[in-house]
Scaffold this active site. Structure first.
Site, PDB file in Angstrom:
ATOM      1  N   GLY A 236       0.783  -1.230   0.000  1.00  0.00           N
ATOM      2  CA  GLY A 236       0.000   0.000   0.000  1.00  0.00           C
ATOM      3  C   GLY A 236       0.811   1.274   0.000  1.00  0.00           C
ATOM      4  O   GLY A 236       0.238   2.367   0.004  1.00  0.00           O
ATOM      5  N   GLU A 278       4.489  -5.990   2.064  1.00  0.00           N
ATOM      6  CA  GLU A 278       4.294  -6.480   0.686  1.00  0.00           C
ATOM      7  C   GLU A 278       4.176  -5.345  -0.319  1.00  0.00           C
ATOM      8  O   GLU A 278       3.113  -5.152  -0.928  1.00  0.00           O
ATOM      9  CB  GLU A 278       2.979  -7.272   0.610  1.00  0.00           C
ATOM     10  CG  GLU A 278       2.976  -8.554   1.357  1.00  0.00           C
ATOM     11  CD  GLU A 278       1.594  -9.207   1.386  1.00  0.00           C
ATOM     12  OE1 GLU A 278       1.532 -10.402   1.686  1.00  0.00           O
ATOM     13  OE2 GLU A 278       0.578  -8.522   1.116  1.00  0.00           O
ATOM     14  N   PRO A 279       5.226  -4.567  -0.523  1.00  0.00           N
ATOM     15  CA  PRO A 279       5.108  -3.463  -1.478  1.00  0.00           C
ATOM     16  C   PRO A 279       5.058  -3.952  -2.929  1.00  0.00           C
ATOM     17  O   PRO A 279       5.792  -4.864  -3.310  1.00  0.00           O
ATOM     18  CB  PRO A 279       6.389  -2.663  -1.244  1.00  0.00           C
ATOM     19  CG  PRO A 279       7.365  -3.654  -0.703  1.00  0.00           C
ATOM     20  CD  PRO A 279       6.558  -4.650   0.086  1.00  0.00           C
ATOM     21  N   GLY A 280       4.194  -3.349  -3.702  1.00  0.00           N
ATOM     22  CA  GLY A 280       4.137  -3.637  -5.137  1.00  0.00           C
ATOM     23  C   GLY A 280       4.385  -2.346  -5.893  1.00  0.00           C
ATOM     24  O   GLY A 280       5.469  -2.093  -6.422  1.00  0.00           O
ATOM     25  N   ARG A 281       3.364  -1.484  -5.873  1.00  0.00           N
ATOM     26  CA  ARG A 281       3.415  -0.215  -6.594  1.00  0.00           C
ATOM     27  C   ARG A 281       4.691   0.587  -6.320  1.00  0.00           C
ATOM     28  O   ARG A 281       5.334   1.092  -7.240  1.00  0.00           O
ATOM     29  CB  ARG A 281       2.200   0.623  -6.183  1.00  0.00           C
ATOM     30  CG  ARG A 281       2.102   1.966  -6.877  1.00  0.00           C
ATOM     31  CD  ARG A 281       1.129   2.890  -6.132  1.00  0.00           C
ATOM     32  NE  ARG A 281      -0.115   2.257  -5.807  1.00  0.00           N
ATOM     33  CZ  ARG A 281      -1.138   2.118  -6.637  1.00  0.00           C
ATOM     34  NH1 ARG A 281      -1.054   2.586  -7.859  1.00  0.00           N
ATOM     35  NH2 ARG A 281      -2.242   1.515  -6.238  1.00  0.00           N
ATOM     36  N   ARG A 317      -5.778   2.494 -15.702  1.00  0.00           N
ATOM     37  CA  ARG A 317      -5.937   3.168 -14.403  1.00  0.00           C
ATOM     38  C   ARG A 317      -6.688   4.505 -14.488  1.00  0.00           C
ATOM     39  O   ARG A 317      -7.531   4.779 -13.618  1.00  0.00           O
ATOM     40  CB  ARG A 317      -4.598   3.320 -13.696  1.00  0.00           C
ATOM     41  CG  ARG A 317      -3.935   1.960 -13.416  1.00  0.00           C
ATOM     42  CD  ARG A 317      -2.729   2.059 -12.506  1.00  0.00           C
ATOM     43  NE  ARG A 317      -3.109   2.393 -11.151  1.00  0.00           N
ATOM     44  CZ  ARG A 317      -2.993   3.590 -10.622  1.00  0.00           C
ATOM     45  NH1 ARG A 317      -2.472   4.573 -11.316  1.00  0.00           N
ATOM     46  NH2 ARG A 317      -3.391   3.797  -9.394  1.00  0.00           N
ATOM     47  N   CYS A 348     -12.059   2.306 -28.718  1.00  0.00           N
ATOM     48  CA  CYS A 348     -13.408   2.708 -29.083  1.00  0.00           C
ATOM     49  C   CYS A 348     -14.235   2.877 -27.809  1.00  0.00           C
ATOM     50  O   CYS A 348     -15.115   2.074 -27.507  1.00  0.00           O
ATOM     51  CB  CYS A 348     -13.992   1.622 -29.977  1.00  0.00           C
ATOM     52  SG  CYS A 348     -15.396   2.214 -30.869  1.00  0.00           S
ATOM     53  N   GLU A 349     -13.899   3.898 -27.050  1.00  0.00           N
ATOM     54  CA  GLU A 349     -14.485   4.085 -25.722  1.00  0.00           C
ATOM     55  C   GLU A 349     -14.293   5.560 -25.343  1.00  0.00           C
ATOM     56  O   GLU A 349     -13.164   6.046 -25.356  1.00  0.00           O
ATOM     57  CB  GLU A 349     -13.715   3.191 -24.733  1.00  0.00           C
ATOM     58  CG  GLU A 349     -14.336   2.958 -23.408  1.00  0.00           C
ATOM     59  CD  GLU A 349     -15.320   1.785 -23.433  1.00  0.00           C
ATOM     60  OE1 GLU A 349     -16.295   1.871 -22.712  1.00  0.00           O
ATOM     61  OE2 GLU A 349     -15.092   0.814 -24.188  1.00  0.00           O
TER      62      GLU A 349
END
Ligand SMILES: Cc1ncc(COP(=O)(O)O)c(C=O)c1O
Ligand SMILES: N[C@@H](CCCC[NH3+])C(=O)O
Length: 418
Positions: A236, A278-281, A317, A348-349
Site C-alpha cells: 500500500g 508487501e510493497p508492489g506499486r 488506471r 473505441c471508448e
C-alpha cells in the site's frame, strides 16, 4: 530530447516502436535495495515481499530474487512465472480470495513456503490438501482489521465489508482454523496478514493497522493460549504520479512501522518474531514510463485532443480509478507548454482518456509523448481491447536497453483461436 537512463526517447521509439513500456533498471534496483535496507530491525526478523501483481514478468522476479526479496503471488499464473525463474519457493507467499483447487494443488507441488489463507472455506479445503504435501507449509490467515485507508474505493481492501480476509469479529472460527492447521503435521500456523489498501499517504493508517494486529495477536495469546509468530502488514505504500502526490519517504514509513510494532510488542508483551510487508506499486511505479507516438489532433469547442497509439488497453488506471498522470512531449522538451490538451487513446471508448487538462507544447503527428510513473498496474492490467497487441517492455540501464517482454504480434493474439 528527453532521455531515460541515458537513452533518448527517440532512439527507444525508433528501435522498439511504440507504445513502449520502459523501465529505468537502476530505479528498480534502488527501490528494492532501499526496501531491504530500511525494513530491518533488531527486534524482529523482517521480510519484504514484492507484490508481483504490480508487474509480473520473469526479469523483475529475477531482480527481486537478486535482492533477497520474498514474493507475493496471487494466482497460478504468477506462481508459474516465479517457477520459470527458479524463484526460491520457500520465499513465496501465495495469496488469493478464491484460489482454485488446481492452484492450491500447484502451490503444494511447487513447494510454496507460505499460503495466505483468505477465508474459512479455503482453510478447510487447504487443510485437507496439505496432507499430501511432502514439506511443511506455513500458514497465515488474512484478517480484516476494519481499517479504511483513505484512497480510491476500488483499491481500499481493509474496510469492514471488504471481499478480502476474515473479520476479526469471527474470533471463534479463527481459533478453530488455527487449531486445525496446528493439528495437521503438514502445516504450521504462523500468524496473521492484513492489507488496508493501496496508494496510502498517511503513516497513521499503518500505525492503526499495527495496533489492531498486535491487539488481536495478544487476544489470541490471552484468551486462547495461541502464541503467534508472524505479522504481515501488506503493501500500500504510495508512489508519486504527479506533483500533487507526496508519499511518506521510505525511511520514515519503515521506521514508523518498525517503531510502532516494537512499541506494541513491548506494551502488550506479545511474542511476534517476524514482521512482513508487501510493497508492489512503490517498487515499480516510478521506474516505468510509457512512450506513445502522437497521431491526429482534434479541436472540439472545449478541448484540444492529442491522440496516441495506445491508451486504456495498456493503461486502464485513468479510466478505472480516475488516476492522474504526468506527461511530456519528449522531442519538444525545449519548447514552452502553451496548449492545454486531453491525451486520448485509440480505443473505441469515450472514457479512453489518459490525461485531461495537461499543458504541453503544440503537438503534431509523430511527436513522442512520454507518460511517467506507469510502471505499476499498467502492463499487469493491460487488455486486448479492440485487439490491440500488448506493448513491448524494455529495461534501460547506463544508456543500454534490453527487451524483457517482446511486443505482441497480431499472430500472437489469435494464436489460441480456432
Ligand atoms: C494482499 C496485497 N498485498 C500487497 C499488495 C500490493 O499493494 P501495493 O501495490 O499498493 O503496494 C496488494 C494490492 O493492493 C494486496 O492486495
Ligand atoms: N490495481 C490497483 C491497486 C490494487 C492493488 C491490488 N490489491 C491500482 O492500479 O492502483
Amino acid at each position: 530530447m528527453i532521455e531515460i537512463a541515458g537513452m533518448s526517447v527517440k532512439e527507444l521509439a525508433d528501435t522498439y516502436q511504440t507504445p513502449l513500456m520502459v523501465y529505468d533498471e537502476n530505479k528498480l534496483r534502488q527501490k528494492m535495495s532501499d526496501f531491504m535496507h530500511y525494513f530491518q530491525s533488531d527486534t524482529f526478523e523482517t521480510g519484504v515481499l514484492y507484490a508481483s501483481k504490480a508487474f509480473s514478468c520473469k526479469e523483475i522476479l529475477r531482480l527481486a530474487n537478486e535482492y533477497g526479496m520474498c514474493l507475493d503471488v496471487v494466482s497460478g499464473g504468477e506462481l508459474y512465472t516465479a517457477g520459470q525463474v527458479n524463484f526460491p519457493m520457500e520465499r513465496v507467499y501465495f495469496h488469493g480470495n478464491n484460489k482454485s483447487l488446481a492452484e492450491m494443488k500447484m502451490a503444494i507441488e511447487y513447494g510454496v513456503g507460505t499460503i495466505i489463507v483468505d477465508n474459512l472455506q479455503e482453510a478447510q479445503v487447504f487443510n485437507e490438501l496439505a496432507k499430501n504435501s511432502d514439506h511443511v507449509i506455513h500458514i497465515l490467515l488474512r484478517i480484516n482489521p476494519g481499517i479504511d485507508a483513505h484512497t480510491h474505493k476500488y483499491i481500499v481492501t481493509g474496510h469492514v465489508d471488504s471481499k478480502f480476509g476474515v473479520s476479526m469479529l469471527q474470533e471463534e472460527e479463527i481459533v478453530r482454523v488455527i487449531k486445525t492447521f496446528d493439528e495437521n503435521e503438514h502445516t504450521v500456523f504462523e500468524g496473521f496478514h492484513a492489507h488496508i489498501g493501496s496508494q496510502i499517504f498517511d503513516k497513521n493508517a499503518f500505525a492503526a493497522e499495527i495496533k489492531k494486529m498486535f491487539g488481536f495477536v495478544k487476544k489470541m495469546e490471552e484468551d486462547h493460549g495461541i502464541v503467534l509468530n508472524t505479522v504481515n502488514l501488506g503493501g500500500g505504500f504510495a508512489a508519486t504520479y504527479t506533483d500533487a502526490d507526496a508519499p511518506i519517504p521510505l525511511p520514515e514509513v519503515c521506521a514508523t512501522i518498525l517503531d510502532t510494532a516494537k512499541a506494541q510488542q513491548d506494551e502488550r508483551q506479545t511474542h511476534v518474531k517476524k514482521l512482513l510487508i508487501e510493497p508492489g506499486r512503490s517498487i515499480v511505479a516510478e521506474a516505468g514510463s510509457t512512450i506513445y507516438t502522437a497521431g491526429f489532433t482534434k479541436q472540439t469547442p472545449n478541448k484540444n485532443y492529442v491522440f496516441v497509439d495506445g491508451g486504456m488497453a495498456d493503461n486502464i488506471r485513468p479510466a478505472l480509478y480516475q488516476a492522474a498522470y504526468d506527461a511530456d512531449v519528449a522531442n519538444k522538451d525545449d519548447q514552452p507548454k502553451t496548449v492545454t490538451y486531453t491525451i486520448a487513446g485509440k480505443c473505441c471508448e469515450s472514457g479512453d482518456l489518459l490525461i485531461e487538462g495537461i499543458k504541453l507544447p503544440p503537438c503534431q503527428a509523430g511527436d513522442l509523448i512520454i507518460v511517467y510513473t506507469t510502471g505499476a498496474y499498467g502492463y499487469s492490467m493491460a487488455s486486448h481491447y479492440n485487439k490491440l497487441p500488448l506493448p513491448a517492455v524494455v529495461f534501460v540501464k547506463d544508456g543500454k536497453a534490453r527487451v524483457v517482454i517482446e511486443r505482441e504480434s497480431y499472430e500472437h493474439m489469435i494464436a489460441l483461436e480456432k
